[in-house]
Write a protein that holds these residues in place. Structure first.
Motif, mmCIF file in Angstrom:
data_model
loop_
_atom_site.group_PDB
_atom_site.id
_atom_site.type_symbol
_atom_site.label_atom_id
_atom_site.label_comp_id
_atom_site.label_asym_id
_atom_site.label_seq_id
_atom_site.Cartn_x
_atom_site.Cartn_y
_atom_site.Cartn_z
ATOM 1 N N ARG A 207 49.107 39.114 37.202
ATOM 2 C CA ARG A 207 47.752 38.674 37.552
ATOM 3 C C ARG A 207 46.813 39.849 37.810
ATOM 4 O O ARG A 207 45.602 39.682 37.886
ATOM 5 C CB ARG A 207 47.798 37.766 38.791
ATOM 6 N N ALA A 208 47.371 41.054 37.946
ATOM 7 C CA ALA A 208 46.545 42.252 38.150
ATOM 8 C C ALA A 208 45.565 42.437 37.001
ATOM 9 O O ALA A 208 44.485 43.008 37.177
ATOM 10 C CB ALA A 208 47.427 43.481 38.301
ATOM 11 N N ALA A 209 45.938 41.920 35.814
ATOM 12 C CA ALA A 209 45.064 42.058 34.646
ATOM 13 C C ALA A 209 43.739 41.320 34.856
ATOM 14 O O ALA A 209 42.730 41.659 34.243
ATOM 15 C CB ALA A 209 45.775 41.526 33.414
ATOM 16 N N GLY A 210 43.728 40.317 35.729
ATOM 17 C CA GLY A 210 42.510 39.552 35.985
ATOM 18 C C GLY A 210 41.549 40.241 36.942
ATOM 19 O O GLY A 210 40.401 39.826 37.088
ATOM 20 N N LEU A 211 42.012 41.277 37.601
ATOM 21 C CA LEU A 211 41.156 41.982 38.572
ATOM 22 C C LEU A 211 40.050 42.736 37.852
ATOM 23 O O LEU A 211 40.318 43.546 36.973
ATOM 24 C CB LEU A 211 41.986 42.983 39.381
ATOM 25 N N GLN A 212 38.811 42.471 38.251
ATOM 26 C CA GLN A 212 37.702 43.184 37.617
ATOM 27 C C GLN A 212 37.104 44.254 38.511
ATOM 28 O O GLN A 212 36.575 45.243 38.043
ATOM 29 C CB GLN A 212 36.621 42.190 37.204
ATOM 30 N N PHE A 213 37.168 44.013 39.829
ATOM 31 C CA PHE A 213 36.587 44.982 40.762
ATOM 32 C C PHE A 213 37.519 45.226 41.939
ATOM 33 O O PHE A 213 38.106 44.290 42.471
ATOM 34 C CB PHE A 213 35.265 44.462 41.333
ATOM 35 N N VAL A 214 37.618 46.472 42.317
ATOM 36 C CA VAL A 214 38.349 46.811 43.530
ATOM 37 C C VAL A 214 37.441 47.712 44.361
ATOM 38 O O VAL A 214 36.973 48.737 43.871
ATOM 39 C CB VAL A 214 39.672 47.539 43.223
ATOM 40 N N THR A 215 37.156 47.311 45.572
ATOM 41 C CA THR A 215 36.393 48.207 46.440
ATOM 42 C C THR A 215 37.345 48.830 47.454
ATOM 43 O O THR A 215 38.316 48.210 47.879
ATOM 44 C CB THR A 215 35.258 47.489 47.197
ATOM 45 N N ALA A 216 37.049 50.075 47.797
ATOM 46 C CA ALA A 216 37.887 50.806 48.740
ATOM 47 C C ALA A 216 37.049 51.905 49.376
ATOM 48 O O ALA A 216 35.855 52.013 49.097
ATOM 49 C CB ALA A 216 39.090 51.385 48.013
ATOM 50 N N ASP A 217 37.687 52.700 50.231
ATOM 51 C CA ASP A 217 36.927 53.759 50.895
ATOM 52 C C ASP A 217 37.016 55.082 50.154
ATOM 53 O O ASP A 217 36.643 56.120 50.673
ATOM 54 C CB ASP A 217 37.394 53.917 52.343
ATOM 55 N N GLY A 218 37.540 55.065 48.929
ATOM 56 C CA GLY A 218 37.594 56.271 48.128
ATOM 57 C C GLY A 218 38.868 57.068 48.307
ATOM 58 O O GLY A 218 39.066 58.073 47.638
ATOM 59 N N ALA A 219 39.745 56.621 49.221
ATOM 60 C CA ALA A 219 40.993 57.344 49.456
ATOM 61 C C ALA A 219 41.857 57.312 48.204
ATOM 62 O O ALA A 219 41.997 56.271 47.566
ATOM 63 C CB ALA A 219 41.742 56.717 50.631
ATOM 64 N N THR A 220 42.446 58.461 47.872
ATOM 65 C CA THR A 220 43.205 58.540 46.620
ATOM 66 C C THR A 220 44.484 57.702 46.669
ATOM 67 O O THR A 220 44.969 57.272 45.635
ATOM 68 C CB THR A 220 43.573 60.006 46.290
ATOM 69 N N TRP A 221 45.037 57.463 47.888
ATOM 70 C CA TRP A 221 46.251 56.636 47.942
ATOM 71 C C TRP A 221 45.952 55.217 47.500
ATOM 72 O O TRP A 221 46.865 54.473 47.145
ATOM 73 C CB TRP A 221 46.903 56.663 49.324
ATOM 74 N N ILE A 222 44.680 54.842 47.484
ATOM 75 C CA ILE A 222 44.303 53.529 46.942
ATOM 76 C C ILE A 222 43.885 53.671 45.480
ATOM 77 O O ILE A 222 44.438 53.011 44.594
ATOM 78 C CB ILE A 222 43.150 52.889 47.749
#
Ligand SMILES: [Zn+2]
Length: 416
Positions: A207-222
């Motif tokens: 289902r990861a293929a359906g993800l269009q946007f991911v917001t985060a704090d810019g940390a590289t571990w994400i």
């Protein structure tokens, strides 16, 4: 009206419950003991998996469950816990209509206590109902587990926010994932590392293929893991975090100025300055007239701090602009910040240049603060209500119950 009918209404029993007898056992607090049995059926249901199964025996005989209090009395439901022979689970205590499997409390009682634990905290709920913190915690886990088995929170995700939440002093963190569309928390686990984010994508599967946007704090571990596991998703930077960086830079400027005043021997001015901390953190539109006057007075009293406040507010405004205007505004903001001679803002300008593409994606797709910010505030409230969490799993359970909207309804809202 017959006593059993009154009792049935007061206890909120469904038609599936037959009352056999009732007695009141005295004491400082009376105990209303209600003997019941489920409606007779040719076969029972396995308490573990819910599948129909043949009756086996009476197991360990009579058991009792604490039920919702009635007036001054505590209520105890008593019945023979019959067993079934389940094909997959083996000999198992049969499901009863009034309680969850392997619990000493009725479903209604658990829902009520868990409701109170979410609104207040577990200890308060334990005190109120005369039970232990551990018992309340177990109820929360049972209710959350049951609810999670009913809904699939990871289905149909399009835009998520991945964030970290502190649960204990000494760098103890959870990773929390929210759905931008519903605003709900949909996943949480202990740790903040590439492995933790990887575990989320493992749970998500194809289902990861359906993800269009991911917001985060810019940390590289994400961001590194997102780039690998959901390569088609646009990575955006939560506005909430960018504003957070600016607020932090402003605070550093204020602290430097405060130290300068102190060292120069201007004790009174330094003292006044210290009180500014919380004022400066707030958004301009949330300040009262007199608070605004205090900020305005800084223009002459301490120009550097005034400028830092302006830079923070200007950056905030940029996120409300349409993309083309925001781009131009960001260019001039970066130029101003770089030339400001305020070291924390010069540094911030460099950071923002690094994340510029993610920031513009955030503005373009309007995936702004709301979600992460309100969830962070609520999670902070859950943590404060509980006066901290030692056990990350207990914290996760409370976050899921409250922020994934798995909280049970009050029993009388669902009584049939
Ligand atoms: Zn079974």
């Amino acid at each position: 009206m017959r006593v059993s009918k009154v009792l049935k209404a007061i206890c909120g029993f469904s038609r599936e419950v037959v009352i056999l007898a009732v007695e009141v056992v005295g004491g400082p607090r009376p105990r209303l003991v209600v003997d019941v049995r489920p409606k007779r059926r040719r076969r029972g249901r396995c308490g573990r998996c819910g599948v129909l199964a043949a009756w086996l025996d009476n197991g360990d005989g009579v058991r009792s469950w604490r039920h919702v209090d009635a007036g001054y009395a505590t209520v105890e439901v008593r019945a023979v816990a019959r067993r079934v022979e389940c094909r997959s689970c083996g000999p198992t205590v049969a499901a009863v209509p009034w309680a969850r499997h392997a619990s000493a409390f009725t479903r209604a009682f658990e829902d009520l206590v868990v409701h109170d634990a979410i609104v207040g905290n577990k200890q308060a709920a334990a005190d109120r109902y005369g039970t232990s913190w551990r018992a309340v915690n177990n109820m929360c886990v049972r209710v959350a587990t049951e609810a999670l088995g009913r809904v699939d929170l990871l289905d149909g995700l399009v835009a998520v926010a991945i964030d970290e939440v502190k649960y204990k002093k000494g760098h103890k963190y959870l990773t929390v994932v929210c759905d931008h569309v519903t605003g709900q928390v949909i996943w949480a686990a202990r740790g903040r590392s590439k492995e933790t984010v990887g575990a989320f994508f493992d749970a998500l599967g194809p289902r990861a293929a359906g993800l269009q946007f991911v917001t985060a704090d810019g940390a590289t571990w994400i961001t590194d893991v997102v780039a690998e596991r959901a390569p088609d998703a646009v990575v955006c930077l939560d506005t909430f975090h960018v504003i957070g960086w600016a607020t932090k830079a402003l605070d550093e400027v204020r602290r430097v100025e405060w130290n300068r005043l102190r060292q120069a021997g201007a004790t009174k001015a330094a003292k006044e300055f210290k009180g500014l901390r919380f004022l400066l953190r707030r958004n301009w539109e949330n300040l009262t007239i007199s608070q605004r006057e205090v900020i305005w007075s800084l223009e002459t009293a301490n120009r550097r701090t005034f400028r830092a406040f302006q830079l923070k507010e200007e950056l905030r405004d940029i996120f409300a602009l349409p993309l083309s205007q925001a781009r131009a505004a960001l260019d001039s903001w970066l130029a101003c910040a770089s030339r400001s001679k305020l070291a924390p803002f010069v540094k911030l300008a460099r950071t923002i240049r690094t994340y510029r593409a993610s920031i513009e994606a955030t503005i373009e797709w309007r995936l702004t603060n709301g979600i992460a910010e309100s969830n962070n505030a609520s999670i902070g409230r859950i943590r404060a209500n509980a006066r901290g969490f030692h056990d990350p799993e207990a914290f996760i359970t409370m976050i899921m119950l409250d922020r994934a909207r798995l909280a049970p309804d009050l029993p009388w809202a669902t009584a049939s």
